[in-house]
Every structure is written in structure tokens, then in C-alpha cells.
Design a protein around this motif. Structure first.
Motif, PDB file in Angstrom:
ATOM      1  N   CYS A  39       0.833  -1.209   0.000  1.00  0.00           N
ATOM      2  CA  CYS A  39       0.000   0.000   0.000  1.00  0.00           C
ATOM      3  C   CYS A  39       0.864   1.254   0.000  1.00  0.00           C
ATOM      4  O   CYS A  39       0.522   2.253  -0.654  1.00  0.00           O
ATOM      5  N   MET A  98       1.287   4.478  -3.327  1.00  0.00           N
ATOM      6  CA  MET A  98       1.118   5.928  -3.187  1.00  0.00           C
ATOM      7  C   MET A  98       2.306   6.703  -3.752  1.00  0.00           C
ATOM      8  O   MET A  98       2.273   7.934  -3.821  1.00  0.00           O
ATOM      9  N   GLY A 133      -0.017   5.678   2.967  1.00  0.00           N
ATOM     10  CA  GLY A 133      -0.629   4.556   2.250  1.00  0.00           C
ATOM     11  C   GLY A 133      -0.580   3.272   3.047  1.00  0.00           C
ATOM     12  O   GLY A 133      -1.565   2.535   3.134  1.00  0.00           O
TER      13      GLY A 133
END
Length: 256
Positions: free
Chosen positions: A97, A101, A121
Motif C-alpha cells: 500500500c 502511493m 498509504g
């Protein structure tokens, strides 16, 4: 005599390396030290590890549900899963994640995965991943808790096998070793799939639905990873485990 005993133990470890290596890598069980290559060569045992880790989560949820509010019980069961797996999968999800970003090339995103700091993120992705897992377990019918927990983890580990079959490595590292080992013995993925049939007595023909969810999750995350990173790495494998886990638990909730 002591030397002979050590030699005997060493021989036993070598003999059962195909079984012990995945447990050593995917859990905190002190099964011995194995190289990443030895773990990768035993990829077909991953669903067996999933049966174990899922049983841990399910057992904690099942026994605590009668004593505690369901959300606390669910949180404890997810905590048990995180602990028994050494937080490897959720760590991979957080790193993935974080990388999503990053603006720029795939090389920059891969580099972001290797840093020790936690970005927005990763923080948001980790929070929502754990929240969805907790909600999924909390809303399972009592008679489905154990079966759903074992199935979610067994198929979560199977998704890692499928990812290795169908992907290319984004960079040298753990992911590349897994992809290389799995691609050389693709036929063993059939055995890995067959291993998940151990959950059939618990979930019945829902096994087919869970297998379908696994395939969809694998294809989706592989596509996203190829676009962002140009392939897959070790963090993507961990992230996929979490995604598949969550999707299967929520599918059990929706099916009632």
C-alpha cells in the motif's frame, strides 16, 4: 554420543525439510533455519501451513465468542493470526500500500517498499485490512467460524502459489526465488490445490466458491502489481494472502 545425536537430529531435519521449511518461514514456529530457496522449493505445502494458522485464528474466535463481545473476540482472533504468522502477511500489505502511493517509476515504488518508515498509504492500508478482517470474523455465524477461518488461510496460502505460477518477478529477492521455484514445478500447484480439499468436510461445496475467489483475487492483484511494479516481489505475496483471507471471510458472511 552427543555428536551422534546432533547428527541424527540434523538428518531428520534434512529429511523433513520439505515440510518444516514453510512452517519456519510462514509462522513463528521454531522449526529450524532454512534458506529462502528451501522454502520456495516447498511451495506446495503452503496450504497446509494455512490450515494450521487458520485453525489458530478460528479456535481463538470460537472459544472466546461465548465469553466476550463478538468484536473483542474477533480482534483477539485476528491478533492471534498476526502473531502466529509473525505479521509477515500484514507487513507485506502495508509495504504494498505504501508503494502504491509513490509517484514515479516502478523502481521508485520498489525502493519505497524497502524503507523502514511507514507512509500514509501503508498506515491506511494496514488499518483497513485489519479492520475488515476483524469485521469478517465478528460477523461469521458461530457454526462457520472454524471452517471459514481455516478455509480463508488455506486458500490465502494457495493464492501465493497461483501468483508464483502466473507472474514475473519485479526485482531480485524473495519474490524472484519463489517465482523461479514455482515456475519450474508448476505441476505441483495441482497438489497444492488438492491439499485445500482438507477443508471440504468443514465447508462442503463452498470450497468451489472459495477457489473461485482465490483465482479472482490472484488475477486482480497480479494485474495491479504488474502495472505498479512491473511484476511481483515478496511483499506482493504477503499482500495477496491478506486480500484473499479477507475476501473469503466476507464471502462467508454474505452467504450466511
Amino acid at each position: 554420543m552427543v555428536d551422534a545425536l546432533k547428527k541424527q537430529r540434523g538428518g531428520a531435519k534434512e529429511k523433513f525439510a520439505w515440510l518444516l521449511a514453510p512452517f519456519s518461514f510462514l509462522t513463528i514456529i521454531p522449526a529450524g533455519f532454512f534458506t529462502v530457496q528451501e522454502v520456495a522449493n516447498s511451495f506446495f505445502i503452503f496450504p497446509v501451513v494455512g490450515v494450521f494458522t487458520g485453525a489458530v485464528m478460528g479456535s481463538v474466535a470460537l472459544f472466546s465468542r461465548s465469553l466476550l463481545p463478538k468484536y473483542i473476540s474477533s480482534a483477539l482472533s485476528v491478533l492471534a493470526l498476526v502473531l502466529v504468522t509473525g505479521a509477515n502477511e500484514i507487513d507485506g500489505m502495508v509495504d504494498f500500500c505504501d508503494s502504491s502511493m509513490v509517484v514515479g517509476s516502478s523502481e521508485r515504488r520498489i525502493q519505497a517498499m524497502k524503507t523502514s518508515w511507514l507512509g500514509v498509504g501503508g498506515l491506511v492500508g494496514g488499518f483497513f485490512s485489519l479492520t475488515l478482517l476483524i469485521l469478517g470474523v465478528a460477523h461469521l455465524p458461530p457454526n462457520s467460524i472454524l471452517g471459514a477461518s481455516i478455509s480463508s488461510e488455506a486458500f490465502g496460502k494457495l493464492s501465493m502459489v497461483y501468483l508464483g505460477i502466473s507472474s514475473k518477478p519485479a526485482a531480485q529477492g524473495t519474490g524472484a526465488q519463489f517465482v523461479d521455484a514455482i515456475s519450474k514445478r508448476r505441476w505441483l500447484s495441482g497438489f497444492a490445490t488438492a491439499v485445500t480439499l482438507v477443508v471440504f468436510p468443514l465447508i462442503g461445496w463452498r470450497w468451489i466458491m472459495d477457489l473461485s475467489v482465490t483465482i479472482v483475487c490472484t488475477a486482480a492483484l497480479r494485474g495491479i502489481s504488474n502495472k505498479l511494479l512491473g511484476g511481483v516481489n515478496g511483499d506482493v505475496f504477503g499482500a495477496l494472502n491478506v486480500v484473499t483471507d479477507t475476501a473469503i471471510l466476507l464471502s462467508f458472511v454474505l452467504r450466511g
